[in-house]
Design a protein around this motif. Structure first.
Motif, mmCIF file in Angstrom:
data_model
loop_
_atom_site.group_PDB
_atom_site.id
_atom_site.type_symbol
_atom_site.label_atom_id
_atom_site.label_comp_id
_atom_site.label_asym_id
_atom_site.label_seq_id
_atom_site.Cartn_x
_atom_site.Cartn_y
_atom_site.Cartn_z
ATOM 1 N N ASP A 105 0.828 -1.208 0.000
ATOM 2 C CA ASP A 105 0.000 0.000 0.000
ATOM 3 C C ASP A 105 0.864 1.261 0.000
ATOM 4 O O ASP A 105 0.567 2.233 -0.704
ATOM 5 C CB ASP A 105 -0.932 -0.008 1.211
ATOM 6 C CG ASP A 105 -2.059 1.013 1.079
ATOM 7 O OD1 ASP A 105 -2.883 0.851 0.154
ATOM 8 O OD2 ASP A 105 -2.097 1.975 1.871
ATOM 9 N N ARG A 106 1.950 1.225 0.766
ATOM 10 C CA ARG A 106 2.847 2.391 0.790
ATOM 11 C C ARG A 106 3.495 2.602 -0.576
ATOM 12 O O ARG A 106 3.618 3.749 -1.045
ATOM 13 C CB ARG A 106 3.915 2.175 1.864
ATOM 14 C CG ARG A 106 5.030 3.216 1.869
ATOM 15 C CD ARG A 106 4.589 4.579 2.372
ATOM 16 N NE ARG A 106 5.671 5.558 2.267
ATOM 17 C CZ ARG A 106 6.707 5.651 3.110
ATOM 18 N NH1 ARG A 106 6.795 4.810 4.153
ATOM 19 N NH2 ARG A 106 7.630 6.582 2.939
ATOM 20 N N ILE A 107 3.917 1.530 -1.217
ATOM 21 C CA ILE A 107 4.529 1.663 -2.541
ATOM 22 C C ILE A 107 3.530 2.239 -3.538
ATOM 23 O O ILE A 107 3.866 3.140 -4.315
ATOM 24 C CB ILE A 107 5.071 0.303 -3.032
ATOM 25 C CG1 ILE A 107 6.225 -0.169 -2.143
ATOM 26 C CG2 ILE A 107 5.544 0.407 -4.489
ATOM 27 C CD1 ILE A 107 6.663 -1.599 -2.414
ATOM 28 N N LEU A 108 2.307 1.751 -3.512
ATOM 29 C CA LEU A 108 1.280 2.275 -4.417
ATOM 30 C C LEU A 108 1.013 3.747 -4.145
ATOM 31 O O LEU A 108 0.843 4.550 -5.080
ATOM 32 C CB LEU A 108 -0.018 1.476 -4.271
ATOM 33 C CG LEU A 108 0.011 0.008 -4.694
ATOM 34 C CD1 LEU A 108 -1.357 -0.632 -4.463
ATOM 35 C CD2 LEU A 108 0.414 -0.141 -6.156
ATOM 36 N N THR A 109 0.980 4.124 -2.868
ATOM 37 C CA THR A 109 0.755 5.519 -2.499
ATOM 38 C C THR A 109 1.867 6.412 -3.041
ATOM 39 O O THR A 109 1.610 7.498 -3.594
ATOM 40 C CB THR A 109 0.673 5.659 -0.970
ATOM 41 O OG1 THR A 109 -0.422 4.882 -0.484
ATOM 42 C CG2 THR A 109 0.474 7.102 -0.552
ATOM 43 N N GLU A 110 3.112 5.957 -2.902
ATOM 44 C CA GLU A 110 4.243 6.732 -3.397
ATOM 45 C C GLU A 110 4.234 6.820 -4.921
ATOM 46 O O GLU A 110 4.556 7.869 -5.497
ATOM 47 C CB GLU A 110 5.551 6.117 -2.906
ATOM 48 C CG GLU A 110 5.747 6.171 -1.407
ATOM 49 C CD GLU A 110 5.907 7.580 -0.868
ATOM 50 O OE1 GLU A 110 6.469 8.435 -1.591
ATOM 51 O OE2 GLU A 110 5.487 7.833 0.277
ATOM 52 N N CYS A 111 3.867 5.734 -5.583
ATOM 53 C CA CYS A 111 3.775 5.747 -7.048
ATOM 54 C C CYS A 111 2.728 6.756 -7.508
ATOM 55 O O CYS A 111 2.955 7.520 -8.458
ATOM 56 C CB CYS A 111 3.431 4.357 -7.577
ATOM 57 S SG CYS A 111 4.778 3.154 -7.505
ATOM 58 N N ALA A 112 1.578 6.766 -6.844
ATOM 59 C CA ALA A 112 0.510 7.704 -7.189
ATOM 60 C C ALA A 112 0.962 9.147 -7.000
ATOM 61 O O ALA A 112 0.668 10.021 -7.829
ATOM 62 C CB ALA A 112 -0.730 7.414 -6.347
ATOM 63 N N ALA A 113 1.697 9.402 -5.918
ATOM 64 C CA ALA A 113 2.162 10.760 -5.633
ATOM 65 C C ALA A 113 3.122 11.267 -6.705
ATOM 66 O O ALA A 113 3.233 12.480 -6.928
ATOM 67 C CB ALA A 113 2.828 10.806 -4.263
ATOM 68 N N ALA A 129 -6.569 -9.440 -2.287
ATOM 69 C CA ALA A 129 -5.895 -8.409 -1.501
ATOM 70 C C ALA A 129 -5.158 -7.427 -2.409
ATOM 71 O O ALA A 129 -5.159 -6.214 -2.163
ATOM 72 C CB ALA A 129 -4.931 -9.050 -0.509
ATOM 73 N N VAL A 130 -4.514 -7.940 -3.457
ATOM 74 C CA VAL A 130 -3.828 -7.071 -4.409
ATOM 75 C C VAL A 130 -4.825 -6.177 -5.132
ATOM 76 O O VAL A 130 -4.611 -4.959 -5.272
ATOM 77 C CB VAL A 130 -3.016 -7.915 -5.423
ATOM 78 C CG1 VAL A 130 -2.612 -7.076 -6.639
ATOM 79 C CG2 VAL A 130 -1.782 -8.503 -4.744
ATOM 80 N N LEU A 131 -5.934 -6.738 -5.567
ATOM 81 C CA LEU A 131 -6.933 -5.939 -6.277
ATOM 82 C C LEU A 131 -7.570 -4.905 -5.364
ATOM 83 O O LEU A 131 -7.853 -3.780 -5.790
ATOM 84 C CB LEU A 131 -7.996 -6.857 -6.886
ATOM 85 C CG LEU A 131 -7.480 -7.828 -7.954
ATOM 86 C CD1 LEU A 131 -8.590 -8.759 -8.418
ATOM 87 C CD2 LEU A 131 -6.877 -7.086 -9.137
ATOM 88 N N ASP A 132 -7.788 -5.270 -4.103
ATOM 89 C CA ASP A 132 -8.304 -4.293 -3.129
ATOM 90 C C ASP A 132 -7.366 -3.092 -3.042
ATOM 91 O O ASP A 132 -7.797 -1.937 -3.041
ATOM 92 C CB ASP A 132 -8.432 -4.926 -1.738
ATOM 93 C CG ASP A 132 -9.560 -5.939 -1.639
ATOM 94 O OD1 ASP A 132 -10.434 -5.961 -2.526
ATOM 95 O OD2 ASP A 132 -9.556 -6.718 -0.653
ATOM 96 N N ALA A 133 -6.067 -3.375 -2.941
ATOM 97 C CA ALA A 133 -5.075 -2.304 -2.825
ATOM 98 C C ALA A 133 -5.042 -1.439 -4.087
ATOM 99 O O ALA A 133 -4.943 -0.207 -4.000
ATOM 100 C CB ALA A 133 -3.693 -2.901 -2.557
ATOM 101 N N LEU A 134 -5.127 -2.063 -5.248
ATOM 102 C CA LEU A 134 -5.124 -1.307 -6.496
ATOM 103 C C LEU A 134 -6.364 -0.434 -6.620
ATOM 104 O O LEU A 134 -6.292 0.691 -7.136
ATOM 105 C CB LEU A 134 -5.031 -2.262 -7.687
ATOM 106 C CG LEU A 134 -3.700 -3.005 -7.840
ATOM 107 C CD1 LEU A 134 -3.796 -4.057 -8.938
ATOM 108 C CD2 LEU A 134 -2.559 -2.033 -8.129
ATOM 109 N N GLU A 135 -7.490 -0.920 -6.143
ATOM 110 C CA GLU A 135 -8.707 -0.116 -6.187
ATOM 111 C C GLU A 135 -8.612 1.090 -5.247
ATOM 112 O O GLU A 135 -9.172 2.146 -5.526
ATOM 113 C CB GLU A 135 -9.922 -0.975 -5.829
ATOM 114 C CG GLU A 135 -10.333 -1.915 -6.954
ATOM 115 C CD GLU A 135 -11.627 -2.657 -6.668
ATOM 116 O OE1 GLU A 135 -11.905 -2.918 -5.476
ATOM 117 O OE2 GLU A 135 -12.350 -2.964 -7.634
ATOM 118 N N ARG A 136 -7.888 0.935 -4.139
ATOM 119 C CA ARG A 136 -7.701 2.066 -3.220
ATOM 120 C C ARG A 136 -6.757 3.114 -3.799
ATOM 121 O O ARG A 136 -6.795 4.276 -3.398
ATOM 122 C CB ARG A 136 -7.134 1.577 -1.877
ATOM 123 C CG ARG A 136 -8.118 0.809 -1.019
ATOM 124 C CD ARG A 136 -7.605 0.638 0.407
ATOM 125 N NE ARG A 136 -6.343 -0.107 0.477
ATOM 126 C CZ ARG A 136 -6.263 -1.427 0.627
ATOM 127 N NH1 ARG A 136 -7.384 -2.155 0.695
ATOM 128 N NH2 ARG A 136 -5.082 -2.024 0.695
#
Length: 245
Positions: A105-113, A129-136
């Motif tokens: 989740d942290r990596i995805l957040t940083e990528c989005a930023a 779980a992976v798809l949940d994180a990608l949807e967030r």
């Protein structure tokens, strides 16, 4: 030829593999399993135009290497490709599942930023779980689910939220792998090997063997392998354009 998920630095003789890549004109995404391996792999690859290096923290290593997460986040502005990242829910790694989810989740957040990245993602035993994180984090970038092994329902969900997929000869040996690949949109598909972990008999697959997948995909999708090869090149070009935008 395209190998969009290869652990180049983990071959016994990476330089020899690179020479084979050069000789055959193979396009390769060299994924890394820890942030500390990224610069070394980039140095190994040098200025090759057909080989890109992805910045990763493999979920199987998160339990013991999660302290490298700040390093990964610090390197992200320099990396247009990210992987191998994700979540592994298989029995040997379930004890670290909560930590893996937090790291992913942290990596995805940083990528989005940073405006999004092209990401190659591990989801064994943890597709939901992976798809949940990608949807967030829908702005994290382009998610490519490598060697996807979830259910058909999870595959449908992945397609609906815009995921891509990379498939290889090892995946397509199993009936389930072929069933899943038959339902993947070919305009969001790339070939891979996952070498040197994936093997051809007693020997690791080589990056230029990724197109062995086309023989099976031709039967599954009813599309001539030459047309499939052209489609893969178009797909790679779209991702490359996103990565350099």
């Amino acid at each position: 030829m395209i190998d969009f998920h290869c652990h180049l630095d983990l071959f016994p003789d990476p330089q020899n593999v690179l020479e084979g890549i050069d000789a055959r004109g193979t396009y390769v995404l060299a994924v890394t399993t820890t942030p500390k391996a990224w610069r070394g792999t980039k140095k190994l690859v040098g200025d090759r135009k057909r080989v890109r290096v992805a910045l990763g923290l493999h979920p199987e290593l998160v339990a013991h290497r999660h302290q490298e997460l700040p390093l990964l986040c610090g390197l992200l502005p320099e990396a247009r490709y990210v992987g191998e990242i994700g979540i592994d829910g298989s029995p040997p790694h379930r004890d670290s599942l909560d930590l893996q989810k937090a790291v992913f989740d942290r990596i995805l957040t940083e990528c989005a930023a940073l405006g999004g990245r092209v990401m190659t993602i591990h989801s064994r035993g943890a597709a939901s779980a992976v798809l949940d994180a990608l949807e967030r984090r829908p702005n994290a970038g382009v998610p490519i689910l490598h060697w996807f092994s979830g259910s058909t329902k999870e595959l449908t969900r992945a397609v609906q939220i815009g995921c891509w997929f990379s498939v290889g000869p090892a995946m397509l040996k199993s009936r389930k792998g072929r069933e899943l690949a038959s339902a993947m949109p070919i305009d969001r598909m790339l070939t891979e090997t996952d070498a040197p972990f994936a093997r051809d008999g007693e020997h690791p697959l080589m990056p230029w063997q990724a197109y062995d997948s086309l023989l099976v995909l031709e039967m599954l999708h009813g599309v001539d392998r030459k047309a499939l090869a052209l489609q893969m090149k178009r797909n790679l070009k779209r991702l490359a354009q996103y990565a350099t935008a």
